[in-house]
Design a protein around this motif. Structure first.
Motif, PDB file in Angstrom:
ATOM      1  N   PHE A  91       4.393   3.776   4.020  1.00 52.38           N
ATOM      2  CA  PHE A  91       3.494   3.697   2.871  1.00 52.38           C
ATOM      3  C   PHE A  91       2.889   5.051   2.496  1.00 52.38           C
ATOM      4  O   PHE A  91       2.238   5.190   1.470  1.00 52.38           O
ATOM      5  CB  PHE A  91       2.361   2.705   3.157  1.00 52.38           C
ATOM      6  CG  PHE A  91       2.862   1.317   3.362  1.00 52.38           C
ATOM      7  CD1 PHE A  91       3.177   0.520   2.274  1.00 52.38           C
ATOM      8  CD2 PHE A  91       3.069   0.810   4.638  1.00 52.38           C
ATOM      9  CE1 PHE A  91       3.665  -0.763   2.451  1.00 52.38           C
ATOM     10  CE2 PHE A  91       3.553  -0.470   4.826  1.00 52.38           C
ATOM     11  CZ  PHE A  91       3.857  -1.260   3.727  1.00 52.38           C
TER      12      PHE A  91
ATOM     13  N   ILE B  40      -3.511   9.804   0.862  1.00 58.06           N
ATOM     14  CA  ILE B  40      -4.691   9.716   1.733  1.00 58.06           C
ATOM     15  C   ILE B  40      -4.239   9.152   3.057  1.00 58.06           C
ATOM     16  O   ILE B  40      -3.454   8.210   3.099  1.00 58.06           O
ATOM     17  CB  ILE B  40      -5.816   8.856   1.097  1.00 58.06           C
ATOM     18  CG1 ILE B  40      -7.026   8.797   2.044  1.00 58.06           C
ATOM     19  CG2 ILE B  40      -5.353   7.454   0.711  1.00 58.06           C
ATOM     20  CD1 ILE B  40      -8.297   8.270   1.388  1.00 58.06           C
TER      21      ILE B  40
ATOM     22  N   VAL C 189      -5.825   8.467   7.208  1.00 60.23           N
ATOM     23  CA  VAL C 189      -6.907   8.549   8.180  1.00 60.23           C
ATOM     24  C   VAL C 189      -6.302   8.331   9.557  1.00 60.23           C
ATOM     25  O   VAL C 189      -5.441   7.452   9.723  1.00 60.23           O
ATOM     26  CB  VAL C 189      -7.976   7.473   7.869  1.00 60.23           C
ATOM     27  CG1 VAL C 189      -9.019   7.401   8.979  1.00 60.23           C
ATOM     28  CG2 VAL C 189      -8.642   7.749   6.517  1.00 60.23           C
TER      29      VAL C 189
ATOM     30  N   GLN D 199      -9.489   4.724  11.698  1.00 65.38           N
ATOM     31  CA  GLN D 199      -9.348   3.790  10.568  1.00 65.38           C
ATOM     32  C   GLN D 199     -10.336   2.635  10.712  1.00 65.38           C
ATOM     33  O   GLN D 199     -10.686   2.236  11.819  1.00 65.38           O
ATOM     34  CB  GLN D 199      -7.917   3.252  10.495  1.00 65.38           C
ATOM     35  CG  GLN D 199      -6.931   4.291   9.984  1.00 65.38           C
ATOM     36  CD  GLN D 199      -5.514   3.759   9.855  1.00 65.38           C
ATOM     37  OE1 GLN D 199      -5.295   2.558   9.744  1.00 65.38           O
ATOM     38  NE2 GLN D 199      -4.546   4.661   9.862  1.00 65.38           N
ATOM     39  N   GLY D 200     -10.790   2.158   9.565  1.00 71.34           N
ATOM     40  CA  GLY D 200     -11.702   1.015   9.577  1.00 71.34           C
ATOM     41  C   GLY D 200     -13.153   1.392   9.834  1.00 71.34           C
ATOM     42  O   GLY D 200     -13.992   0.527  10.064  1.00 71.34           O
ATOM     43  N   THR D 201     -13.447   2.685   9.780  1.00 70.85           N
ATOM     44  CA  THR D 201     -14.836   3.102  10.042  1.00 70.85           C
ATOM     45  C   THR D 201     -15.478   3.800   8.839  1.00 70.85           C
ATOM     46  O   THR D 201     -16.518   4.438   8.973  1.00 70.85           O
ATOM     47  CB  THR D 201     -14.914   4.043  11.271  1.00 70.85           C
ATOM     48  OG1 THR D 201     -14.205   5.259  10.964  1.00 70.85           O
ATOM     49  CG2 THR D 201     -14.297   3.419  12.509  1.00 70.85           C
ATOM     50  N   GLY D 202     -14.824   3.725   7.691  1.00 73.45           N
ATOM     51  CA  GLY D 202     -15.443   4.291   6.493  1.00 73.45           C
ATOM     52  C   GLY D 202     -14.968   5.678   6.098  1.00 73.45           C
ATOM     53  O   GLY D 202     -15.456   6.251   5.117  1.00 73.45           O
TER      54      GLY D 202
ATOM     55  N   GLY E 154     -11.906   6.593   5.004  1.00 70.02           N
ATOM     56  CA  GLY E 154     -11.134   6.515   3.759  1.00 70.02           C
ATOM     57  C   GLY E 154     -12.038   6.355   2.552  1.00 70.02           C
ATOM     58  O   GLY E 154     -11.873   7.020   1.532  1.00 70.02           O
ATOM     59  N   ARG E 155     -13.035   5.482   2.680  1.00 68.21           N
ATOM     60  CA  ARG E 155     -13.979   5.281   1.572  1.00 68.21           C
ATOM     61  C   ARG E 155     -14.713   6.594   1.267  1.00 68.21           C
ATOM     62  O   ARG E 155     -14.863   6.974   0.106  1.00 68.21           O
ATOM     63  CB  ARG E 155     -14.989   4.183   1.929  1.00 68.21           C
ATOM     64  CG  ARG E 155     -16.015   3.950   0.845  1.00 68.21           C
ATOM     65  CD  ARG E 155     -17.074   2.955   1.274  1.00 68.21           C
ATOM     66  NE  ARG E 155     -16.697   1.562   1.140  1.00 68.21           N
ATOM     67  CZ  ARG E 155     -16.718   0.888  -0.012  1.00 68.21           C
ATOM     68  NH1 ARG E 155     -17.060   1.494  -1.129  1.00 68.21           N
ATOM     69  NH2 ARG E 155     -16.380  -0.376  -0.046  1.00 68.21           N
TER      70      ARG E 155
ATOM     71  N   ARG F 202     -10.354  -2.990  -2.633  1.00 68.93           N
ATOM     72  CA  ARG F 202     -11.733  -3.041  -2.135  1.00 68.93           C
ATOM     73  C   ARG F 202     -12.572  -1.915  -2.759  1.00 68.93           C
ATOM     74  O   ARG F 202     -13.759  -2.080  -3.034  1.00 68.93           O
ATOM     75  CB  ARG F 202     -11.715  -2.912  -0.612  1.00 68.93           C
ATOM     76  CG  ARG F 202     -13.036  -2.988   0.030  1.00 68.93           C
ATOM     77  CD  ARG F 202     -13.466  -4.441   0.212  1.00 68.93           C
ATOM     78  NE  ARG F 202     -14.821  -4.505   0.718  1.00 68.93           N
ATOM     79  CZ  ARG F 202     -15.766  -5.291   0.221  1.00 68.93           C
ATOM     80  NH1 ARG F 202     -15.505  -6.098  -0.771  1.00 68.93           N
ATOM     81  NH2 ARG F 202     -16.971  -5.287   0.743  1.00 68.93           N
TER      82      ARG F 202
HETATM   83  C1  LIG Z   1      -5.484   3.219   3.725  1.00 66.32           C
HETATM   84  C2  LIG Z   1      -6.393   4.063   4.627  1.00 66.32           C
HETATM   85  C3  LIG Z   1      -6.490   5.471   4.077  1.00 66.32           C
HETATM   86  C4  LIG Z   1      -7.785   3.419   4.654  1.00 66.32           C
HETATM   87  O1  LIG Z   1      -8.698   4.268   5.332  1.00 66.32           O
HETATM   88  P1  LIG Z   1      -9.839   3.701   6.296  1.00 66.32           P
HETATM   89  O2  LIG Z   1     -10.670   4.829   6.745  1.00 66.32           O
HETATM   90  O3  LIG Z   1      -9.220   2.843   7.353  1.00 66.32           O
HETATM   91  O4  LIG Z   1     -10.660   2.756   5.300  1.00 66.32           O
HETATM   92  P2  LIG Z   1     -12.246   2.465   5.340  1.00 66.32           P
HETATM   93  O5  LIG Z   1     -12.662   2.190   6.762  1.00 66.32           O
HETATM   94  O6  LIG Z   1     -12.983   3.557   4.641  1.00 66.32           O
HETATM   95  O7  LIG Z   1     -12.330   1.132   4.486  1.00 66.32           O
HETATM   96  C5  LIG Z   1     -13.024   1.058   3.237  1.00 66.32           C
HETATM   97  C6  LIG Z   1     -13.115  -0.407   2.836  1.00 66.32           C
HETATM   98  O8  LIG Z   1     -11.803  -0.928   2.601  1.00 66.32           O
HETATM   99  C7  LIG Z   1     -11.573  -2.060   3.429  1.00 66.32           C
HETATM  100  N1  LIG Z   1     -10.177  -1.984   3.881  1.00 66.32           N
HETATM  101  C8  LIG Z   1      -9.568  -0.961   4.512  1.00 66.32           C
HETATM  102  N2  LIG Z   1      -8.266  -1.259   4.735  1.00 66.32           N
HETATM  103  C9  LIG Z   1      -8.063  -2.504   4.220  1.00 66.32           C
HETATM  104  C10 LIG Z   1      -6.936  -3.366   4.112  1.00 66.32           C
HETATM  105  N3  LIG Z   1      -5.742  -3.005   4.584  1.00 66.32           N
HETATM  106  N4  LIG Z   1      -7.112  -4.567   3.533  1.00 66.32           N
HETATM  107  C11 LIG Z   1      -8.305  -4.963   3.028  1.00 66.32           C
HETATM  108  N5  LIG Z   1      -9.416  -4.175   3.087  1.00 66.32           N
HETATM  109  C12 LIG Z   1      -9.287  -2.967   3.673  1.00 66.32           C
HETATM  110  C13 LIG Z   1     -12.532  -1.907   4.586  1.00 66.32           C
HETATM  111  O9  LIG Z   1     -12.835  -3.161   5.164  1.00 66.32           O
HETATM  112  C14 LIG Z   1     -13.735  -1.273   3.928  1.00 66.32           C
HETATM  113  O10 LIG Z   1     -14.527  -2.233   3.268  1.00 66.32           O
HETATM  114  P3  LIG Z   1     -16.136  -2.033   3.205  1.00 66.32           P
HETATM  115  O11 LIG Z   1     -16.394  -0.564   2.934  1.00 66.32           O
HETATM  116  O12 LIG Z   1     -16.555  -2.870   2.086  1.00 66.32           O
HETATM  117  O13 LIG Z   1     -16.626  -2.449   4.533  1.00 66.32           O
HETATM  118  C15 LIG Z   1      -5.866   4.070   6.101  1.00 66.32           C
HETATM  119  O14 LIG Z   1      -5.656   2.754   6.527  1.00 66.32           O
HETATM  120  C16 LIG Z   1      -4.572   4.851   6.279  1.00 66.32           C
HETATM  121  O15 LIG Z   1      -4.587   6.058   6.559  1.00 66.32           O
HETATM  122  N6  LIG Z   1      -3.405   4.170   6.138  1.00 66.32           N
HETATM  123  C17 LIG Z   1      -2.101   4.773   6.356  1.00 66.32           C
HETATM  124  C18 LIG Z   1      -1.700   5.719   5.249  1.00 66.32           C
HETATM  125  C19 LIG Z   1      -1.586   5.054   3.881  1.00 66.32           C
HETATM  126  O16 LIG Z   1      -1.049   3.975   3.695  1.00 66.32           O
HETATM  127  N7  LIG Z   1      -2.109   5.764   2.862  1.00 66.32           N
HETATM  128  C20 LIG Z   1      -2.038   5.363   1.483  1.00 66.32           C
HETATM  129  C21 LIG Z   1      -0.860   6.041   0.802  1.00 66.32           C
HETATM  130  S1  LIG Z   1      -0.924   5.907  -0.941  1.00 66.32           S
END
Ligand SMILES: CC(C)(COP(=O)(O)OP(=O)(O)OC[C@H]1O[C@@H](n2cnc3c(N)ncnc32)[C@H](O)[C@@H]1OP(=O)(O)O)[C@@H](O)C(=O)NCCC(=O)NCCS
Length: 150
Positions: A29, A82, A84, A89-92, A94-95, A130
């Motif tokens: 992804f 993006i 993380v 991951q899951g700790t804010g 990405g947001r 989200r």
């Molecule tokens: C996608 C990604 C960047 C998210 O980063 P993260 O730091 O884990 O996300 P956060 O912890 O900041 O989450 C922000 C919000 O989104 C929600 N969220 C995160 N991933 C989610 C998912 N897969 N499904 C539903 N909600 C999700 C969280 O619960 C959180 O909600 P809240 O702020 O209301 O509590 C991370 O999972 C990642 O690096 N993935 C692999 C690389 C990728 O796919 N990148 C995108 C390429 S386009």
């Protein structure tokens, strides 16, 4: 209290960015096909690349492209990549990175920020929804075009 901050991508942090880990199944992804294709013809000066540091340690990376001249609307102000570190991951993180990008885009008077993602079990769709991105179409490769009005 842990502190998150953003820093420009530099020679000092690029190795750490390349070492960020992913969870199993996430590799596919990271770079939607359309971005890989566009990267070859995108000038370097339109890139906005930042690392996210947690207490001084690199835990994330965000790459956007600001190219108002692009013939394709989805590349004019776009979140390009993006990721993380798996452990953070899951700790804010990405947001935090996306909110910083939104602030940057607003400062540039951008009205709409776009992102492409691929659908799938371990994909980022839930994250982008989200954060307020809405699907507005699809690329020829079947990726979702998401957008958020600023
Ligand atoms: C996608 C990604 C960047 C998210 O980063 P993260 O730091 O884990 O996300 P956060 O912890 O900041 O989450 C922000 C919000 O989104 C929600 N969220 C995160 N991933 C989610 C998912 N897969 N499904 C539903 N909600 C999700 C969280 O619960 C959180 O909600 P809240 O702020 O209301 O509590 C991370 O999972 C990642 O690096 N993935 C692999 C690389 C990728 O796919 N990148 C995108 C390429 S386009």
């Amino acid at each position: 209290m842990s502190e998150l901050r953003l820093e420009e991508l530099s020679a000092a942090t690029i190795v750490a960015v390349n070492s960020l880990g992913l969870k199993p199944g996430q590799e596919q992804f990271i770079t939607p096909v359309s971005y890989a294709a566009a990267a070859a013809v995108t000038p370097a000066h339109t890139a906005w690349q930042r690392v996210v540091l947690l207490d001084g340690r690199v835990v994330g990376f965000v790459h956007a492209n600001f190219d108002p001249e692009s013939t394709q609307e989805e590349f004019r102000a776009a979140l390009w990549r993006i990721n993380v570190d798996a452990e953070s991951q899951g700790t804010g993180v990405g947001r935090f990175a996306v909110e910083a990008l939104i602030e940057e885009a607003r400062n540039r008077d951008v009205e709409r920020l776009t992102v492409l993602w691929e659908r799938g079990e371990e994909g980022p769709e839930g994250f982008f929804l989200r954060l307020g991105f809405e699907p507005i179409g699809e690329t020829p490769y079947g990726e979702v075009i998401g957008a958020i009005a600023l």
